[in-house]
Design a protein around this motif. Structure first.
Motif, mmCIF file in Angstrom:
data_model
loop_
_atom_site.group_PDB
_atom_site.id
_atom_site.type_symbol
_atom_site.label_atom_id
_atom_site.label_comp_id
_atom_site.label_asym_id
_atom_site.label_seq_id
_atom_site.Cartn_x
_atom_site.Cartn_y
_atom_site.Cartn_z
ATOM 1 N N CYS A 20 4.471 -5.967 3.348
ATOM 2 C CA CYS A 20 4.009 -4.838 4.177
ATOM 3 C C CYS A 20 3.015 -5.338 5.215
ATOM 4 C CB CYS A 20 3.319 -3.786 3.311
ATOM 5 S SG CYS A 20 4.394 -2.926 2.150
ATOM 6 N N GLN A 21 2.066 -6.158 4.775
ATOM 7 C CA GLN A 21 1.036 -6.695 5.676
ATOM 8 C C GLN A 21 1.680 -7.513 6.789
ATOM 9 O OE1 GLN A 21 -2.407 -6.504 5.320
ATOM 10 N NE2 GLN A 21 -2.529 -5.525 3.323
ATOM 11 N N ASP A 22 2.676 -8.313 6.425
ATOM 12 C CA ASP A 22 3.323 -9.192 7.403
ATOM 13 C C ASP A 22 4.016 -8.401 8.510
ATOM 14 O OD1 ASP A 22 2.424 -11.348 5.953
ATOM 15 O OD2 ASP A 22 4.354 -11.754 4.991
ATOM 16 N N ALA A 48 -7.472 -2.260 6.326
ATOM 17 C CA ALA A 48 -8.418 -3.025 5.508
ATOM 18 C C ALA A 48 -9.792 -2.351 5.491
ATOM 19 C CB ALA A 48 -8.532 -4.452 6.037
ATOM 20 N N ALA A 49 -10.233 -1.839 6.644
ATOM 21 C CA ALA A 49 -11.529 -1.157 6.712
ATOM 22 C C ALA A 49 -11.519 0.093 5.841
ATOM 23 C CB ALA A 49 -11.862 -0.800 8.163
ATOM 24 N N LEU A 50 -10.420 0.841 5.895
ATOM 25 C CA LEU A 50 -10.292 2.050 5.081
ATOM 26 C C LEU A 50 -10.268 1.683 3.601
ATOM 27 C CD1 LEU A 50 -9.884 5.100 4.873
ATOM 28 C CD2 LEU A 50 -7.434 4.714 5.167
ATOM 29 N N HIS A 51 -9.527 0.642 3.243
ATOM 30 C CA HIS A 51 -9.424 0.213 1.854
ATOM 31 C C HIS A 51 -10.779 -0.265 1.322
ATOM 32 C CE1 HIS A 51 -8.285 -2.315 -1.589
ATOM 33 N NE2 HIS A 51 -7.335 -1.423 -1.734
ATOM 34 N N LEU A 71 1.550 1.382 7.169
ATOM 35 C CA LEU A 71 1.174 0.242 6.333
ATOM 36 C C LEU A 71 0.632 0.728 4.997
ATOM 37 C CD1 LEU A 71 0.511 -2.700 5.673
ATOM 38 C CD2 LEU A 71 -1.545 -2.491 7.066
ATOM 39 N N ASN A 72 -0.229 1.728 5.013
ATOM 40 C CA ASN A 72 -0.792 2.251 3.767
ATOM 41 C C ASN A 72 0.293 2.828 2.862
ATOM 42 O OD1 ASN A 72 -3.349 1.504 4.522
ATOM 43 N ND2 ASN A 72 -3.882 3.500 5.345
ATOM 44 N N PRO A 85 -5.425 -13.529 -3.739
ATOM 45 C CA PRO A 85 -4.303 -14.043 -2.937
ATOM 46 C C PRO A 85 -3.411 -12.911 -2.432
ATOM 47 C CG PRO A 85 -4.520 -15.255 -4.987
ATOM 48 C CD PRO A 85 -5.483 -14.097 -5.053
ATOM 49 N N GLY A 86 -3.207 -12.870 -1.131
ATOM 50 C CA GLY A 86 -2.338 -11.845 -0.560
ATOM 51 C C GLY A 86 -2.973 -10.485 -0.465
#
Length: 85
Positions: free
Chosen positions: A44-46, A57-60, A27-28, A78-79
């Motif tokens: 990518c998220q989808d 998300a936690a890493l980001h 994903l990343n 958004p997104g």
């Protein structure tokens, strides 16, 4: 230092968690190739599992707070990743 090196040092536990979570690294990589294209990032998220998305998300979030992404576009709104969790 590169964002990757920064994440490995300043967000070691989140980085390790992402490495151990199936789909998080993929994903990343997918999002990184999108640059600042939100539609691309959303696609990518989808495709990612909830576990991969949560670990990414936690890493980001950690990387953003640590200043690892200076000079790179933020992906909140958004997104993006800032969904209030």
């Amino acid at each position: 230092p590169s964002p990757l090196k920064c994440l490995q040092t300043k967000c070691a536990s989140e980085f390790a968690n992402c490495q151990q979570t199936s789909g998080c690294s993929e994903l990343n990589k997918c999002v990184a190739q999108c640059k600042s294209d939100n539609a691309c990032s959303s696609a990518c998220q989808d495709k990612a599992t909830k576990q991969a998305a949560d670990a990414s998300a936690a890493l980001h979030t950690c990387g953003t707070k640590a200043g690892c992404f200076k000079g790179t576009p933020k992906t909140d709104g958004p997104g993006g990743r800032d969904d209030g969790k």
